[in-house]
Design an enzyme around this catalytic site. Structure first.
Site, PDB file in Angstrom:
ATOM      1  N   TYR A   1       0.813  -1.216   0.000  1.00  0.00           N
ATOM      2  CA  TYR A   1       0.000   0.000   0.000  1.00  0.00           C
ATOM      3  C   TYR A   1       0.844   1.263   0.000  1.00  0.00           C
ATOM      4  O   TYR A   1       0.474   2.263  -0.593  1.00  0.00           O
ATOM      5  CB  TYR A   1      -0.961   0.001   1.199  1.00  0.00           C
TER       6      TYR A   1
ATOM      7  N   GLU B   1      -3.062 -29.548   8.329  1.00  0.00           N
ATOM      8  CA  GLU B   1      -3.183 -28.522   7.297  1.00  0.00           C
ATOM      9  C   GLU B   1      -4.443 -27.670   7.464  1.00  0.00           C
ATOM     10  O   GLU B   1      -4.394 -26.452   7.407  1.00  0.00           O
ATOM     11  CB  GLU B   1      -3.167 -29.158   5.900  1.00  0.00           C
TER      12      GLU B   1
END
Lengths: 236, 575
Positions: A96, A190
């Site tokens: 940004y 996971e």
């Protein structure tokens, strides 16, 4: 020279090299180590996958590279500023801060974070410094739960006393100190959903293990934490 | 069923022919109006304008005047228009006015073997007829030959007599020359489509660069297609017919009119490329027969070429035509053909279409169907006002002309359209022909255009004609390709330069911040710009070398070297 001064000097040298090429009327180029599978070597002594010697050249005069070339320089300059001032930014913040319209056009320097993220990795490999040494960090990702106490900046955190949520794993884990490890093994999961389910079932308590959720593909912080626990605590 | 047949009464011939009467000219017109161009609301209006403008152009050219034509169309009701056409032509002598405007099948160019725009002999009388049929109003004509006397006539067609019914005729004094025709018409429609009067006039102006044509449309907008050249085309010459094109009926008619005393001199005199040798050949081919002369049987030629041509029978003529079919003749003379000429088309295209680039080609005259001379002219214009704007882009536009006269209708079945579609435009670097800003201009010139029907809007698929059009198109397409690819390369180079410079400011600022030595960003940008310009110049020089080699026939792929020079040694590979 401290590591911080070393990083600043490497960044400066990177810029000066390019400037010298321009001054000498040569095409400015940067050599980026290739990160494809054909350039990955397993180092058995450190138990780590390392990059090989293959490099590709990013050349400003090649239209396919021109924008990336400019973006790489902007990222390097921003990192130098961060290190200089001893401040840290997330990779999203970096994106940004660098995103702006290019003069006299409607085009932005970066159109998305997916343009800046890979270039940060390029910079790390090119200069041989870690992302954290460039004062960049990724968002926290992943969770750890179980009988392990982590000491972070003077605070001792018992990962078995954090309810069902566990401890969020930051992208920098190098400063962690471990104590009171009472577990037979570490289970890395996971999916966050499966992790939550197992926590609900008190699997880690019943089976005396540490559980970690990667929440998708494991981020660097998780991978390094797994690696550290594996290498440093395995003997205990 | 059997029962019914018994009921049929026998009728006498007188009874049968009781209903037989001459078809009135109105009826003829009404039945044939589609063939004459009066079908469809838009087309009918275009046909009216076409007839008037064609007449004006022909009249101007034949009397050596640079045409200045004005057309005005005003809407005065629903599908109800008033039109006015004015020219600066020679004017019409007062005694001819009624023939020109009110007699069907009369004209100055009917039966002349000459390349002219109109040939039907319906022409302006058809306009009078159509207006009369739809509105019941007369035509108003003002004409002057420039002698200070203006004749103003109001007339209609007397349909029973096929002649003018002059309602009002006055003469007054005013000094100008030309003709002004005004009329009212209903059941027609004006629009700006590619079959409307606007498009007709635009194309007419393109094919007649010596004319200035203005249009005031129903919205009051005035469009002027200015004159592009100041040269009046040489009036086409009447030609003797070529033997290969003759039919038995023509031959019989000509033999009745000729002033020649012998068949041999008749044939040599009336036809082009006919010699006494050829006459002899015809005689041989027809053959001999045994005949009794003074009690003796002798073998003589069936056809005595010393006979008077007026004694030729239908059977004789059939034999002659049959013989001609198997004899070789020189191709017909092409003086009768009148191309617009490349430089004139170029000027007109530049003037009216104002394209980015254009290529024009006039092919040498050729012959089709064994004896009819024709010639093809094509132009390809790209960019500017070329092509037809449609929603969301441009479409390719095919402008067909026959003897300079635009063919607007029935494009689908036309051999010219087929020829254009047949060209593989992709080979010439035009990826999407249909969606490109391209205008293709094709003028087919011939003393006899092979139309498919009496509507005279579609050219028949004559192999020689189609082949010739295709050759011409491929030729201009090749030139276009060379130009276009060069142009595109220039564009790409410029885009590259722009891109390198665009990111240059950011790069310079970034480097200035990155370097430990705090250099000036503006100075870096200056150095970088110099570097970019130099590398581009270098690449251009290499390319020029390459072009030169290409033109010398030795295509050395120097492009690769040029790339290497600019782009460094290795390419970045994607992960």
């Amino acid at each position: 020279m401290t590591r911080r001064e070393e990083v600043i000097s490497r960044l400066g040298a990177f810029g000066d090299e390019l400037l010298e090429e321009i001054r000498k009327n040569e095409v400015p180029k940067m050599k980026v180590p290739q990160r494809g599978l054909n350039n990955v070597v397993f180092n058995p002594s450190t138990y780590i996958l390392e990059l090989g010697d293959k490099k590709s050249t990013r050349n400003y005069m090649n239209l396919a590279h021109t924008k990336k070339f400019m973006q790489s320089v902007l990222i390097a300059a921003k990192c130098k500023e961060l290190v200089d001032r001893d401040k840290t930014a997330s990779i999203r913040e970096l994106y940004y801060q660098l995103k702006h319209a290019i003069a006299e056009t409607k085009e932005n320097t970066f159109e998305g974070q997916d343009e800046s993220d890979p270039l940060i990795v390029d910079l790390e490999t090119m200069l041989g410094v870690l992302r954290e040494e460039l004062h960049l960090k990724a968002d926290d990702k992943g969770t750890i739960i179980g009988k392990i106490t982590i000491e972070d900046s003077g605070d001792k955190i018992d990962c078995s006393k954090l309810g069902r949520s566990g401890l969020a794993i930051p992208s920098i884990v190098e400063h962690y100190k471990f104590s009171d490890v009472k577990a037979d093994y570490v289970l890395v999961i996971e999916t966050a959903a499966m992790f939550d389910r197992l926590v609900e079932e008190k699997y880690h308590i019943n089976n005396n293990c540490i559980m970690m959720a990667t929440k998708g593909q494991a981020a660097r912080g998780i991978r390094r934490l797994v690696h550290r626990i594996n290498t440093e605590l395995n003997s205990q | 069923m059997d029962v019914e047949t018994t009921n049929v009464k026998e009728r006498s011939a007188d009874d049968l022919f009781k209903d037989f009467k001459e078809v009135s000219i109105t009826e003829f017109f009404r039945k044939n109006k589609a063939h004459l161009g009066y079908s469809g609301k838009v087309r009918s209006l275009t046909t009216i304008i076409h007839e008037l403008v064609t007449n004006s152009l022909d009249a101007c050219e034949e009397s050596g005047i640079l045409p200045d034509i004005e057309v005005e169309i005003r809407e005065i009701g629903s599908e109800h228009y008033r039109f006015l056409e004015r020219d600066n032509g020679p004017g019409i002598p007062v005694e001819h006015i009624s023939n020109v405007f009110a007699k069907m099948l009369a004209g100055t160019k009917f039966h002349r073997n000459v390349q002219l725009r109109g040939q039907q002999g319906i022409g302006v009388s058809g306009v009078t007829m159509f207006c009369q049929m739809t509105t019941g109003k007369p035509m108003r004509i003002k004409t002057s030959t420039g002698d200070g006397k203006v004749n103003a006539v109001k007339l209609m067609i007397d349909i029973t007599k096929n002649s003018a019914d002059i309602i009002e005729q006055t003469e007054y004094s005013e000094y100008w020359r030309g003709t002004e025709i005004e009329g009212e018409v209903k059941s027609v429609k004006f629009n700006l489509s590619d079959t409307g009067p606007y498009e007709y006039l635009k194309r007419t102006a393109l094919a007649n660069p010596h004319a200035r044509i203005a249009l005031i449309d129903p919205e009051g907008r005035k469009t002027v297609f200015e004159r592009s050249v100041d040269v009046i085309p040489r009036p086409p010459e009447s030609q003797k017919p070529h033997p290969k094109g003759i039919e038995v009926d023509d031959l019989v008619n000509l033999s009745k009119q000729t002033s020649a005393n012998k068949i041999s001199s008749f044939l040599v005199g009336e036809f082009s490329r006919m010699s006494s040798g050829k006459v002899k050949e015809i005689q041989e081919l027809i053959g001999k027969e045994k005949r009794e002369v003074k009690g003796q049987i002798v073998e003589v030629y069936k056809l005595d070429m010393n006979k008077s041509p007026r004694k030729l029978t239908w059977a004789d003529c059939e034999e002659i035509v049959k013989a001609i079919e198997s004899i070789k003749f020189l191709a017909p003379a092409t003086e009768g053909l009148q191309p617009i000429a490349e430089d004139h088309i170029t000027k007109a295209v530049l003037n009216i279409l104002d394209p980015e680039f254009q290529f024009v080609l006039t092919r040498p005259p050729k012959v089709y169907s064994g004896g009819i001379p024709f010639q093809v002219e094509v132009a390809l214009a790209y960019g500017g006002h070329a092509g037809r704007p449609v929603e969301g882009g441009m479409k390719a536009e095919i402008m067909r002309f026959a003897n300079r006269s635009p063919l607007l209708f029935d494009a689908g079945g036309c051999a010219i359209t087929e020829a254009v579609k047949d060209v593989d435009w992709k080979r010439y670097g035009i990826k999407e022909f249909d969606n490109s800003p391209i205008t293709i201009f094709i003028n087919l010139i011939s003393t006899y255009i092979p139309y498919t029907s009496a509507g005279k809007q579609t050219v028949a698929n004559e192999a020689e004609v189609v082949k010739e059009i295709k050759f011409a198109l491929m030729d201009v397409a090749r030139k276009f390709q060379m130009f276009y690819s060069r142009q595109r390369r220039e564009g790409e180079k410029e885009a590259r330069r722009q891109m390198l410079l665009k990111y240059g400011t950011e790069l310079a600022e970034g480097l200035s911040r990155l370097s430990g030595k705090n250099p000036d960003a503006k100075k870096i940008y200056k150095d970088l710009t110099a570097l970019i310009e130099e590398k581009i110049k270098l690449a251009n020089e290499l390319e020029m070398l390459e072009d030169a080699d290409e033109e010398n026939g030795a295509a050395i792929p120097l492009e690769a070297q040029a790339d290497e020079l600019i782009e460094g040694v290795t390419e970045e590979k994607e992960e």
